[in-house]
Design an enzyme around this catalytic site. Structure first.
Site, PDB file in Angstrom:
ATOM      1  CB  SER A  46      75.700 -39.298  54.171  1.00 24.70           C
ATOM      2  OG  SER A  46      74.989 -38.259  53.828  1.00 24.70           O
ATOM      3  CE  LYS A  48      77.266 -36.670  50.933  1.00 22.55           C
ATOM      4  NZ  LYS A  48      76.197 -37.163  51.579  1.00 22.55           N
ATOM      5  CB  SER A  53      78.454 -35.644  54.825  1.00 23.11           C
ATOM      6  OG  SER A  53      77.703 -36.622  54.224  1.00 23.11           O
TER       7      SER A  53
END
Length: 441
Positions: free
Chosen positions: A67, A70, A131
Protein backbone atom coordinates in the site's frame (compact mmCIF):
# COMPACT_ATOMS: atom_id res chain seq x y z
CA UNK A 1 61.75 -34.40 5.88
CA UNK A 2 64.87 -32.57 4.67
CA UNK A 3 65.90 -29.13 5.92
CA UNK A 4 65.03 -27.42 2.61
CA UNK A 5 61.42 -28.69 2.69
CA UNK A 6 61.14 -27.75 6.35
CA UNK A 7 62.21 -24.20 5.59
CA UNK A 8 59.67 -24.02 2.74
CA UNK A 9 56.87 -25.19 5.02
CA UNK A 10 57.85 -22.73 7.72
CA UNK A 11 57.91 -19.90 5.16
CA UNK A 12 54.47 -20.93 3.83
CA UNK A 13 53.07 -21.02 7.36
CA UNK A 14 54.54 -17.58 8.06
CA UNK A 15 52.99 -16.09 4.91
CA UNK A 16 49.61 -17.68 5.67
CA UNK A 17 49.71 -16.37 9.25
CA UNK A 18 50.58 -12.89 7.95
CA UNK A 19 47.67 -12.92 5.49
CA UNK A 20 45.17 -14.06 8.15
CA UNK A 21 46.49 -11.43 10.57
CA UNK A 22 46.11 -8.69 7.97
CA UNK A 23 42.65 -9.76 6.85
CA UNK A 24 41.17 -10.17 10.34
CA UNK A 25 41.22 -6.43 11.17
CA UNK A 26 39.79 -5.71 7.71
CA UNK A 27 36.86 -8.03 8.37
CA UNK A 28 36.22 -6.41 11.72
CA UNK A 29 36.46 -2.95 10.14
CA UNK A 30 33.97 -3.92 7.46
CA UNK A 31 31.49 -5.17 10.06
CA UNK A 32 32.00 -2.05 12.15
CA UNK A 33 31.35 0.16 9.12
CA UNK A 34 27.64 -0.71 9.18
CA UNK A 35 26.29 1.52 11.96
CA UNK A 36 23.07 -0.44 12.52
CA UNK A 37 21.59 -3.77 11.52
CA UNK A 38 18.14 -3.35 10.03
CA UNK A 39 16.30 -6.66 9.82
CA UNK A 40 14.53 -6.21 6.51
CA UNK A 41 15.00 -7.21 2.87
CA UNK A 42 15.84 -3.60 2.01
CA UNK A 43 16.02 -0.27 3.80
CA UNK A 44 17.21 3.28 3.43
CA UNK A 45 17.29 6.45 5.53
CA UNK A 46 17.90 9.98 4.29
CA UNK A 47 17.91 13.53 5.60
CA UNK A 48 15.22 15.20 3.54
CA UNK A 49 16.54 18.70 2.81
CA UNK A 50 19.95 17.59 1.52
CA UNK A 51 19.17 14.10 0.24
CA UNK A 52 22.10 12.77 2.31
CA UNK A 53 21.82 9.02 2.81
CA UNK A 54 22.44 8.06 6.43
CA UNK A 55 21.89 4.32 6.02
CA UNK A 56 21.31 1.93 3.14
CA UNK A 57 20.72 -1.79 2.70
CA UNK A 58 19.86 -3.37 -0.68
CA UNK A 59 18.33 0.01 -1.52
CA UNK A 60 18.48 -0.43 -5.31
CA UNK A 61 16.68 -3.76 -5.36
CA UNK A 62 13.13 -3.58 -6.74
CA UNK A 63 10.68 -5.22 -4.35
CA UNK A 64 6.91 -5.28 -3.75
CA UNK A 65 5.77 -2.18 -1.82
CA UNK A 66 2.12 -3.00 -1.06
CA UNK A 67 0.00 0.00 0.00
CA UNK A 68 2.95 2.38 -0.07
CA UNK A 69 1.90 2.50 -3.74
CA UNK A 70 -0.78 4.92 -2.59
CA UNK A 71 1.93 7.56 -2.06
CA UNK A 72 2.07 7.92 -5.85
CA UNK A 73 -1.73 8.08 -6.01
CA UNK A 74 -1.62 10.83 -3.36
CA UNK A 75 1.10 12.72 -5.21
CA UNK A 76 -0.88 12.73 -8.45
CA UNK A 77 -4.04 13.82 -6.64
CA UNK A 78 -2.35 16.72 -4.84
CA UNK A 79 -0.76 17.74 -8.14
CA UNK A 80 -4.17 17.66 -9.86
CA UNK A 81 -5.66 19.74 -7.03
CA UNK A 82 -2.80 22.23 -7.28
CA UNK A 83 -3.28 22.55 -11.04
CA UNK A 84 -7.03 23.00 -10.70
CA UNK A 85 -7.86 19.83 -12.62
CA UNK A 86 -9.64 18.30 -9.59
CA UNK A 87 -11.44 20.02 -6.70
CA UNK A 88 -11.74 18.86 -3.10
CA UNK A 89 -15.53 19.20 -3.10
CA UNK A 90 -15.91 17.39 -6.40
CA UNK A 91 -18.18 14.35 -5.98
CA UNK A 92 -17.85 10.78 -7.19
CA UNK A 93 -20.38 7.94 -7.44
CA UNK A 94 -18.92 4.41 -7.33
CA UNK A 95 -19.08 2.22 -10.42
CA UNK A 96 -19.54 -1.55 -10.15
CA UNK A 97 -15.80 -2.20 -9.79
CA UNK A 98 -15.18 0.30 -6.99
CA UNK A 99 -18.38 -0.74 -5.18
CA UNK A 100 -17.41 -4.42 -5.33
CA UNK A 101 -13.91 -3.80 -3.97
CA UNK A 102 -15.27 -1.55 -1.21
CA UNK A 103 -17.44 -4.40 0.07
CA UNK A 104 -14.48 -6.78 0.43
CA UNK A 105 -13.96 -7.00 4.19
CA UNK A 106 -10.66 -8.87 3.78
CA UNK A 107 -9.11 -5.64 2.50
CA UNK A 108 -8.64 -2.29 4.20
CA UNK A 109 -11.72 -0.39 3.09
CA UNK A 110 -14.46 2.06 3.87
CA UNK A 111 -17.72 0.57 2.48
CA UNK A 112 -19.15 2.72 -0.30
CA UNK A 113 -22.78 2.82 -1.40
CA UNK A 114 -23.45 2.10 -5.06
CA UNK A 115 -25.65 5.18 -5.33
CA UNK A 116 -23.64 7.29 -2.89
CA UNK A 117 -21.87 10.56 -3.58
CA UNK A 118 -18.43 11.04 -2.04
CA UNK A 119 -16.22 14.09 -2.17
CA UNK A 120 -12.63 13.86 -3.33
CA UNK A 121 -11.64 15.08 0.14
CA UNK A 122 -13.42 12.14 1.81
CA UNK A 123 -11.84 9.62 -0.54
CA UNK A 124 -8.39 11.18 -0.06
CA UNK A 125 -8.61 11.04 3.73
CA UNK A 126 -9.77 7.43 3.62
CA UNK A 127 -6.82 6.60 1.35
CA UNK A 128 -4.12 8.48 3.27
CA UNK A 129 -5.24 7.60 6.82
CA UNK A 130 -6.96 4.22 6.62
CA UNK A 131 -5.36 3.00 3.37
CA UNK A 132 -8.84 2.36 1.96
CA UNK A 133 -8.34 0.52 -1.33
CA UNK A 134 -11.63 1.20 -3.09
CA UNK A 135 -11.24 4.90 -2.22
CA UNK A 136 -7.83 4.91 -3.95
CA UNK A 137 -9.30 3.32 -7.08
CA UNK A 138 -12.08 5.90 -7.00
CA UNK A 139 -9.50 8.70 -6.96
CA UNK A 140 -7.73 7.06 -9.89
CA UNK A 141 -10.99 7.13 -11.86
CA UNK A 142 -11.60 10.76 -10.92
CA UNK A 143 -8.18 11.75 -12.23
CA UNK A 144 -7.85 9.54 -15.31
CA UNK A 145 -11.25 8.05 -16.09
CA UNK A 146 -10.08 4.50 -15.36
CA UNK A 147 -7.50 2.75 -13.23
CA UNK A 148 -5.85 1.44 -16.41
CA UNK A 149 -5.18 4.97 -17.67
CA UNK A 150 -4.15 6.06 -14.19
CA UNK A 151 -1.45 3.37 -14.04
CA UNK A 152 0.08 4.94 -17.15
CA UNK A 153 0.12 8.28 -15.34
CA UNK A 154 1.76 6.68 -12.30
CA UNK A 155 4.63 5.21 -14.29
CA UNK A 156 5.11 8.39 -16.31
CA UNK A 157 5.25 10.48 -13.16
CA UNK A 158 7.72 8.05 -11.54
CA UNK A 159 10.07 8.52 -14.48
CA UNK A 160 9.62 12.28 -14.34
CA UNK A 161 10.49 12.34 -10.63
CA UNK A 162 13.74 10.47 -11.26
CA UNK A 163 12.77 6.98 -10.14
CA UNK A 164 14.66 4.22 -11.96
CA UNK A 165 13.68 0.88 -10.36
CA UNK A 166 9.89 0.79 -10.39
CA UNK A 167 6.78 -0.81 -11.82
CA UNK A 168 3.31 0.43 -10.85
CA UNK A 169 0.47 -1.92 -11.84
CA UNK A 170 -2.49 -0.50 -9.91
CA UNK A 171 -3.51 2.49 -7.78
CA UNK A 172 -3.66 0.64 -4.46
CA UNK A 173 -0.63 -1.61 -4.01
CA UNK A 174 -2.82 -4.67 -3.67
CA UNK A 175 -1.74 -7.85 -5.37
CA UNK A 176 -3.68 -7.93 -8.63
CA UNK A 177 -5.15 -11.29 -7.62
CA UNK A 178 -7.16 -9.41 -4.96
CA UNK A 179 -8.88 -7.17 -7.53
CA UNK A 180 -11.62 -9.72 -8.32
CA UNK A 181 -10.31 -10.37 -11.83
CA UNK A 182 -10.64 -6.69 -12.76
CA UNK A 183 -6.99 -5.61 -12.60
CA UNK A 184 -5.90 -2.77 -14.92
CA UNK A 185 -5.56 -3.74 -18.58
CA UNK A 186 -2.04 -4.63 -19.59
CA UNK A 187 -1.21 -6.14 -16.21
CA UNK A 188 -1.46 -9.77 -15.15
CA UNK A 189 -3.25 -11.29 -12.19
CA UNK A 190 0.03 -12.32 -10.53
CA UNK A 191 1.60 -8.83 -10.53
CA UNK A 192 1.82 -6.10 -7.92
CA UNK A 193 3.61 -2.77 -7.74
CA UNK A 194 7.35 -3.00 -7.14
CA UNK A 195 9.76 -0.17 -6.32
CA UNK A 196 13.24 -0.02 -4.80
CA UNK A 197 13.71 1.42 -1.30
CA UNK A 198 15.82 4.21 -2.80
CA UNK A 199 13.09 5.17 -5.26
CA UNK A 200 10.51 5.11 -2.47
CA UNK A 201 12.71 7.58 -0.57
CA UNK A 202 12.82 9.83 -3.65
CA UNK A 203 9.03 9.65 -3.96
CA UNK A 204 8.54 10.40 -0.26
CA UNK A 205 10.96 13.31 -0.44
CA UNK A 206 9.19 14.83 -3.43
CA UNK A 207 5.78 14.24 -1.88
CA UNK A 208 6.52 16.15 1.32
CA UNK A 209 8.60 18.81 -0.48
CA UNK A 210 6.14 19.56 -3.28
CA UNK A 211 2.99 19.05 -1.21
CA UNK A 212 3.82 19.38 2.50
CA UNK A 213 0.10 19.44 3.25
CA UNK A 214 0.21 15.64 2.92
CA UNK A 215 1.53 15.57 6.49
CA UNK A 216 -1.56 17.37 7.79
CA UNK A 217 -3.55 14.29 6.80
CA UNK A 218 -0.96 11.52 7.17
CA UNK A 219 -0.31 12.59 10.78
CA UNK A 220 -3.94 12.05 11.88
CA UNK A 221 -3.84 9.11 14.27
CA UNK A 222 -7.56 8.37 14.08
CA UNK A 223 -10.71 9.95 12.73
CA UNK A 224 -14.14 8.96 11.42
CA UNK A 225 -15.39 8.41 7.89
CA UNK A 226 -18.64 10.27 7.13
CA UNK A 227 -19.04 11.34 10.73
CA UNK A 228 -22.63 12.07 11.73
CA UNK A 229 -24.16 9.92 8.98
CA UNK A 230 -25.51 6.37 8.85
CA UNK A 231 -22.23 5.37 7.18
CA UNK A 232 -20.02 6.66 10.01
CA UNK A 233 -17.08 4.37 10.83
CA UNK A 234 -13.78 4.63 12.67
CA UNK A 235 -10.64 5.21 10.60
CA UNK A 236 -7.52 4.45 12.67
CA UNK A 237 -4.16 5.14 11.04
CA UNK A 238 -2.03 2.04 10.34
CA UNK A 239 1.07 4.08 11.18
CA UNK A 240 1.40 3.05 14.82
CA UNK A 241 4.36 5.42 15.35
CA UNK A 242 2.10 8.47 15.38
CA UNK A 243 1.46 10.31 18.62
CA UNK A 244 -0.97 8.44 20.87
CA UNK A 245 -0.62 5.06 19.14
CA UNK A 246 1.07 1.89 20.40
CA UNK A 247 4.50 2.44 18.79
CA UNK A 248 4.54 6.22 19.26
CA UNK A 249 7.85 7.89 18.37
CA UNK A 250 8.50 11.55 19.00
CA UNK A 251 8.54 13.56 15.79
CA UNK A 252 6.91 11.04 13.45
CA UNK A 253 4.21 12.71 11.35
CA UNK A 254 3.85 10.35 8.35
CA UNK A 255 3.85 8.69 5.95
CA UNK A 256 2.54 5.30 4.70
CA UNK A 257 2.46 1.64 5.66
CA UNK A 258 1.91 -1.37 3.43
CA UNK A 259 1.62 -5.14 3.66
CA UNK A 260 0.72 -8.02 1.37
CA UNK A 261 1.70 -11.69 1.36
CA UNK A 262 4.54 -11.11 -1.08
CA UNK A 263 5.63 -7.64 0.11
CA UNK A 264 5.67 -8.52 3.77
CA UNK A 265 5.64 -5.66 6.27
CA UNK A 266 6.63 -2.31 4.73
CA UNK A 267 6.77 1.27 5.97
CA UNK A 268 7.87 4.68 4.75
CA UNK A 269 8.20 7.05 7.69
CA UNK A 270 9.18 10.64 8.18
CA UNK A 271 10.06 12.38 11.43
CA UNK A 272 11.41 15.78 12.40
CA UNK A 273 13.44 16.78 15.45
CA UNK A 274 15.63 19.80 16.13
CA UNK A 275 15.30 21.11 12.59
CA UNK A 276 16.27 17.82 10.92
CA UNK A 277 13.71 15.87 8.90
CA UNK A 278 14.47 12.20 8.26
CA UNK A 279 12.79 9.83 5.82
CA UNK A 280 13.08 6.06 6.25
CA UNK A 281 11.95 3.10 4.14
CA UNK A 282 11.81 -0.56 5.16
CA UNK A 283 10.72 -3.30 2.76
CA UNK A 284 9.73 -6.71 4.08
CA UNK A 285 10.68 -6.04 7.69
CA UNK A 286 11.17 -9.16 9.80
CA UNK A 287 10.06 -9.91 13.34
CA UNK A 288 6.58 -9.37 14.73
CA UNK A 289 4.12 -9.15 11.85
CA UNK A 290 2.33 -6.17 13.43
CA UNK A 291 5.21 -4.16 14.86
CA UNK A 292 8.32 -5.39 13.01
CA UNK A 293 8.34 -2.53 10.52
CA UNK A 294 8.08 -0.02 13.35
CA UNK A 295 10.83 -1.71 15.38
CA UNK A 296 13.23 -1.56 12.42
CA UNK A 297 12.23 2.04 11.66
CA UNK A 298 12.90 2.98 15.28
CA UNK A 299 16.46 1.64 14.95
CA UNK A 300 17.11 3.98 12.04
CA UNK A 301 15.47 7.01 13.61
CA UNK A 302 17.35 6.50 16.88
CA UNK A 303 20.62 6.28 14.97
CA UNK A 304 19.87 9.47 13.04
CA UNK A 305 18.70 11.65 15.91
CA UNK A 306 21.29 10.37 18.40
CA UNK A 307 24.28 10.82 16.10
CA UNK A 308 23.58 13.57 13.56
CA UNK A 309 22.69 17.25 13.56
CA UNK A 310 22.29 19.80 10.79
CA UNK A 311 25.34 21.97 10.03
CA UNK A 312 25.48 24.88 7.59
CA UNK A 313 28.37 24.30 5.17
CA UNK A 314 27.72 27.39 3.01
CA UNK A 315 25.37 30.31 3.60
CA UNK A 316 22.97 31.61 0.96
CA UNK A 317 24.63 33.72 -1.72
CA UNK A 318 28.18 32.52 -0.97
CA UNK A 319 30.89 31.61 -3.48
CA UNK A 320 32.70 28.30 -3.31
CA UNK A 321 36.49 28.30 -3.28
CA UNK A 322 37.86 27.22 -6.64
CA UNK A 323 34.52 27.81 -8.36
CA UNK A 324 33.84 31.51 -7.83
CA UNK A 325 33.18 32.34 -11.49
CA UNK A 326 32.23 30.77 -14.80
CA UNK A 327 33.26 31.95 -18.29
CA UNK A 328 30.76 33.75 -20.53
CA UNK A 329 31.03 33.59 -24.31
CA UNK A 330 30.24 36.77 -26.30
CA UNK A 331 29.16 38.69 -23.21
CA UNK A 332 29.94 42.25 -22.10
CA UNK A 333 31.78 40.55 -19.25
CA UNK A 334 33.98 37.54 -19.90
CA UNK A 335 32.89 35.82 -16.69
CA UNK A 336 30.22 35.98 -14.03
CA UNK A 337 30.24 35.09 -10.35
CA UNK A 338 28.37 32.00 -9.17
CA UNK A 339 26.86 31.63 -5.69
CA UNK A 340 24.67 29.29 -3.67
CA UNK A 341 20.96 29.82 -4.34
CA UNK A 342 20.18 29.02 -0.71
CA UNK A 343 22.06 27.92 2.39
CA UNK A 344 23.63 24.50 2.11
CA UNK A 345 23.24 22.43 5.25
CA UNK A 346 23.82 18.72 5.70
CA UNK A 347 23.49 16.24 8.55
CA UNK A 348 26.91 15.88 10.15
CA UNK A 349 27.87 13.13 12.55
CA UNK A 350 28.75 14.46 15.99
CA UNK A 351 32.41 15.54 16.13
CA UNK A 352 32.94 14.86 12.42
CA UNK A 353 32.55 18.38 11.01
CA UNK A 354 36.04 18.63 9.50
CA UNK A 355 35.54 15.55 7.33
CA UNK A 356 32.97 17.11 4.99
CA UNK A 357 34.24 18.92 1.89
CA UNK A 358 32.30 20.91 -0.69
CA UNK A 359 31.81 19.27 -4.10
CA UNK A 360 30.80 21.34 -7.13
CA UNK A 361 29.24 19.87 -10.27
CA UNK A 362 28.74 22.36 -13.12
CA UNK A 363 26.14 21.78 -15.84
CA UNK A 364 28.60 23.14 -18.45
CA UNK A 365 32.08 24.71 -18.57
CA UNK A 366 30.93 28.07 -19.97
CA UNK A 367 27.77 30.06 -20.62
CA UNK A 368 26.56 31.84 -23.73
CA UNK A 369 25.43 35.46 -23.38
CA UNK A 370 22.96 36.83 -22.58
CA UNK A 371 22.92 35.36 -19.06
CA UNK A 372 20.15 36.06 -16.54
CA UNK A 373 20.83 36.75 -12.89
CA UNK A 374 20.01 33.67 -10.84
CA UNK A 375 20.42 31.24 -13.75
CA UNK A 376 21.25 27.71 -12.55
CA UNK A 377 24.76 26.62 -13.53
CA UNK A 378 25.37 23.60 -11.30
CA UNK A 379 25.00 21.87 -7.95
CA UNK A 380 26.81 22.06 -4.64
CA UNK A 381 26.96 18.89 -2.59
CA UNK A 382 29.52 17.52 -0.16
CA UNK A 383 31.86 14.57 0.10
CA UNK A 384 32.84 12.75 3.27
CA UNK A 385 36.57 12.17 3.88
CA UNK A 386 36.43 10.43 7.26
CA UNK A 387 36.74 6.77 8.21
CA UNK A 388 33.06 5.90 8.69
CA UNK A 389 31.02 4.33 5.91
CA UNK A 390 29.59 6.98 3.60
CA UNK A 391 26.43 6.28 1.61
CA UNK A 392 26.51 9.39 -0.56
CA UNK A 393 23.40 11.29 -1.64
CA UNK A 394 19.99 10.16 -2.84
CA UNK A 395 20.36 11.48 -6.41
CA UNK A 396 21.68 14.47 -8.31
CA UNK A 397 18.12 15.72 -8.81
CA UNK A 398 17.24 16.06 -5.14
CA UNK A 399 20.63 16.39 -3.48
CA UNK A 400 22.50 19.53 -2.47
CA UNK A 401 21.69 23.11 -3.53
CA UNK A 402 21.78 24.91 -6.84
CA UNK A 403 24.64 27.20 -7.84
CA UNK A 404 23.36 30.25 -9.70
CA UNK A 405 24.76 33.32 -11.43
CA UNK A 406 25.34 36.29 -9.15
CA UNK A 407 24.63 38.95 -11.81
CA UNK A 408 23.25 39.22 -15.32
CA UNK A 409 25.54 39.47 -18.34
CA UNK A 410 24.29 41.16 -21.49
CA UNK A 411 25.45 40.09 -24.91
CA UNK A 412 28.36 42.16 -26.20
CA UNK A 413 27.73 44.28 -29.31
CA UNK A 414 29.66 43.85 -32.55
CA UNK A 415 32.16 46.63 -31.71
CA UNK A 416 33.24 45.02 -28.42
CA UNK A 417 33.53 41.61 -30.06
CA UNK A 418 35.55 43.12 -32.92
CA UNK A 419 37.95 44.90 -30.57
CA UNK A 420 38.39 41.69 -28.58
CA UNK A 421 39.19 39.87 -31.80
CA UNK A 422 41.77 42.51 -32.75
CA UNK A 423 43.22 42.44 -29.25
CA UNK A 424 43.46 38.69 -29.39
CA UNK A 425 45.14 38.85 -32.81
CA UNK A 426 47.86 41.28 -31.66
CA UNK A 427 48.19 39.43 -28.36
CA UNK A 428 48.89 36.29 -30.35
CA UNK A 429 51.49 38.05 -32.51
CA UNK A 430 53.17 39.55 -29.46
CA UNK A 431 53.23 36.16 -27.79
CA UNK A 432 54.89 34.64 -30.86
CA UNK A 433 57.50 37.43 -30.93
CA UNK A 434 58.26 36.93 -27.25
CA UNK A 435 58.61 33.18 -27.75
CA UNK A 436 60.91 33.71 -30.75
CA UNK A 437 63.12 36.28 -29.03
CA UNK A 438 63.28 34.14 -25.93
CA UNK A 439 64.53 31.31 -28.07
CA UNK A 440 67.49 33.37 -29.19
CA UNK A 441 68.97 33.50 -25.69
Amino acid sequence: MNIKKCKQLMMSFFVLTLIVTCLAPMSRAKAASDPIDVNASAAIMIEASSGKILYSKNADKRLPIASMTKMMTEYLLLEAIDEGKVKWDQTYTPDDYVYEISQDNSLSNVPLRKDGKYTVKELYQATAIYSANAAAIALAEVMAGSETKFVDKMNAKAKELGLTNFKFVNATGLENKDLHGKQPEGTSVDEESEVSAKDMAILADRLITDYPEILDTASIAKTKFREGTDDEMDMPNWNFMLKGLVSEYKGVDGLKTGSTDSAGSCFTSTAERNGMRVITVVLNAKGNIHTGRFDETKKMLNYAFDNFSMKEIYAEGKQVKGHKTISVEKGKDKEVGIVTKKAFSIPVKNGDEKNYKAKVTLDKDKLDAPVKKGAKVGKLTATYTGDDKDYGFLSTDVSGVDLVTKDKVDKANWFILTMRGIGGFFSGIWGSIVDTVTGWF
